[in-house]
Design a protein around this motif. Structure first.
Motif, PDB file in Angstrom:
ATOM      1  N   ALA A   1      19.363  28.132  -2.181  1.00  0.00           N
ATOM      2  CA  ALA A   1      18.739  26.910  -1.543  1.00  0.00           C
ATOM      3  C   ALA A   1      18.741  25.899  -2.394  1.00  0.00           C
ATOM      4  O   ALA A   1      18.619  24.754  -1.959  1.00  0.00           O
ATOM      5  CB  ALA A   1      17.570  27.870  -0.966  1.00  0.00           C
TER       6      ALA A   1
ATOM      7  N   THR B   1      12.786  23.878   0.680  1.00  0.00           N
ATOM      8  CA  THR B   1      12.607  24.947  -0.426  1.00  0.00           C
ATOM      9  C   THR B   1      11.966  24.125  -2.073  1.00  0.00           C
ATOM     10  O   THR B   1      11.204  24.973  -2.557  1.00  0.00           O
ATOM     11  CB  THR B   1      14.049  25.438  -0.519  1.00  0.00           C
TER      12      THR B   1
ATOM     13  N   LYS C   1      16.675  28.271  -6.650  1.00  0.00           N
ATOM     14  CA  LYS C   1      16.003  29.299  -6.017  1.00  0.00           C
ATOM     15  C   LYS C   1      17.124  30.015  -4.973  1.00  0.00           C
ATOM     16  O   LYS C   1      17.753  29.263  -4.306  1.00  0.00           O
ATOM     17  CB  LYS C   1      15.001  28.735  -4.985  1.00  0.00           C
TER      18      LYS C   1
END
Length: 289
Positions: free
Chosen positions: A20, A46, A13
């Protein structure tokens, strides 16, 4: 595995130029407690959001109960986010009624401590009771998977122990549990661990497997504060355990040399490393590009 509840395969991501979560592969099966460990900012939350379908991966894949996470799969899991997900201006009973209706389940029975405050606004009860409420709500529809993001942050040791007892009861009943924490001592509560650093899964396995052959040096001296400062100034991975100065993955000769140069007399000997010290070693390694 056919019985995997939730998993990711090389999931990444990115937010602009910031990564992240970086190519993380992991899974959780029924009846096991998987701990996602790492410092604040390591990418744990995350990754959780990706697994729940609350964020879309930039690369890689995520599956929940054999399919892409969606509204249906979320109905089969219980989730306690860092912020608890409670409505502060509703009462305890109103919070429970709202979530129970959303899942089409009857309101769960309340422990005595919560029953005593069920008509009070959530914002008026203590953090320990709020966490207990969030946990009760997450279990209200009998989920197959329980996802807990920093569930013991900010609570007292007794409340922390009670929560972990409840987590183990769920796992023994066959519920899979994924729990994130930055408390390394909570690793012993988990069946399996995934260590994250700078968005990457840098180690996985049991606590013993992750520590492996890593050793630490312990420094015995009456001048422990001076020893700590000297070793820190020498850019060595020094930590404190009470007044015991410890250094992970550092040769005793290197430690002795730094202490002699600082004019400090001390006894230096090798001891088994802790998981936290292993994490210190990992965090000091250069971040891959």
């Amino acid at each position: 595995m056919a019985d995997t509840l939730i998993s990711s395969t090389a999931v990444t991501k990115r937010y602009g130029s910031f990564t992240a979560v970086d190519t993380v592969t992991m899974d959780v099966g029924p009846g096991e407690i998987v701990g996602l460990l790492g410092a604040n900012g390591a990418g744990k939350t995350t990754l959780i959001r990706l697994l729940l379908g609350l964020a879309v991966p930039t690369d890689g894949t995520v599956t929940a109960f054999g399919r892409t996470p969606d509204r249906t799969t979320r109905g089969r899991l219980g989730y306690v986010p860092q912020g608890l997900g409670l409505w502060q201006t509703l009462t305890v009973a109103e919070n429970i009624a709202f979530v129970s209706a959303a899942f089409g389940a009857p309101p769960p029975p309340l422990e005595p401590a919560l029953a005593a405050v069920e008509h009070r606004l959530v914002g008026e009860i203590g953090l320990g009771l709020q966490r207990q409420l969030a946990f009760t709500i997450a279990l209200g529809h009998h989920p197959e998977l329980l996802v807990l993001d920093e569930p013991t942050s900010g609570v007292d040791p007794l409340s922390r122990a009670r929560l972990w007892d409840a987590v183990h009861q769920q796992a023994e009943a066959g519920t899979g549990v994924l729990v994130t924490t930055h408390y390394m001592q909570e690793a012993q509560q988990c069946d399996r661990l995934i260590l994250m650093s700078h968005g990457r899964a840098v180690a996985a396995g049991t606590e013993t497997e992750i520590i492996g052959t890593t050793i630490a040096c312990e420094v015995d001296t009456l001048h422990w504060a001076d020893a700590f400062a000297a070793l820190d100034n020498a850019n060595l991975p020094v930590t404190l355990n009470g007044t015991r100065v410890r250094l992970a993955d550092t040769p005793p000769g290197t430690v002795r040399t730094a202490l002699v140069q600082a004019g400090i007399t001390a006894d230096v000997h090798e001891v088994p490393a802790t998981l936290e010290e292993k994490m210190t070693v990992i965090d000091r390694q250069p971040t891959p590009h």
